[in-house]
Design a protein around this motif. Structure first.
Motif, PDB file in Angstrom:
ATOM      1  N   SER A   8       5.792 -16.169 -10.794  1.00 24.11           N
ATOM      2  CA  SER A   8       5.233 -16.798 -11.947  1.00 24.11           C
ATOM      3  C   SER A   8       6.042 -18.421 -12.480  1.00 24.11           C
ATOM      4  N   VAL A   9       7.083 -18.108 -12.387  1.00 22.50           N
ATOM      5  CA  VAL A   9       8.259 -19.273 -12.693  1.00 22.50           C
ATOM      6  C   VAL A   9       7.864 -20.372 -11.759  1.00 22.50           C
ATOM      7  N   VAL A  12       4.231 -21.975 -12.522  1.00 23.32           N
ATOM      8  CA  VAL A  12       4.567 -22.783 -13.847  1.00 23.32           C
ATOM      9  C   VAL A  12       4.817 -24.392 -13.400  1.00 23.32           C
ATOM     10  N   TYR A  13       5.850 -24.354 -12.169  1.00 17.82           N
ATOM     11  CA  TYR A  13       6.208 -25.603 -11.886  1.00 17.82           C
ATOM     12  C   TYR A  13       5.217 -26.178 -11.153  1.00 17.82           C
ATOM     13  N   LEU A  15       1.868 -25.757 -11.105  1.00 16.16           N
ATOM     14  CA  LEU A  15       0.819 -26.235 -11.940  1.00 16.16           C
ATOM     15  C   LEU A  15       1.113 -27.596 -12.721  1.00 16.16           C
ATOM     16  N   PHE A  16       2.349 -27.629 -13.261  1.00 16.37           N
ATOM     17  CA  PHE A  16       2.778 -28.915 -13.803  1.00 16.37           C
ATOM     18  C   PHE A  16       2.560 -30.143 -13.010  1.00 16.37           C
ATOM     19  N   TYR A  42      12.248 -30.245 -16.140  1.00 17.90           N
ATOM     20  CA  TYR A  42      12.859 -29.578 -15.003  1.00 17.90           C
ATOM     21  C   TYR A  42      14.001 -30.371 -14.389  1.00 17.90           C
TER      22      TYR A  42
END
Length: 66
Positions: A8-9, A12-13, A15-16, A42
């Motif tokens: 999941s982490v 998120v990265y 998708l950004f 990040y």
């Protein structure tokens, strides 16, 4: 379960990252502005090593699960 949580982490990265590239379609200036915001997050001293560790964890646990 840990593989899914760390995934999941990573998601998120990723998708950004995709979101950032989509701003390149609007204009180079918009892309640069979004990229500058992302870099502050990040590439922070606490976040960057954590992100690398999560990526390595994903690789290790993914190979184990496979």
């Amino acid at each position: 379960m840990a593989h899914g949580i760390s995934g999941s982490v990573v998601a998120v990265y990723v998708l950004f990252h995709i979101f950032n590239h989509l701003f390149g379609l609007i204009s180079p200036e918009a892309h640069g502005a979004v990229m500058d915001i992302g870099r502050k997050v990040y590439r922070a001293a606490a976040i960057e090593p954590l992100l690398v560790a999560v990526m390595l964890f994903q690789i290790a646990t993914g190979l184990r699960l496979a």
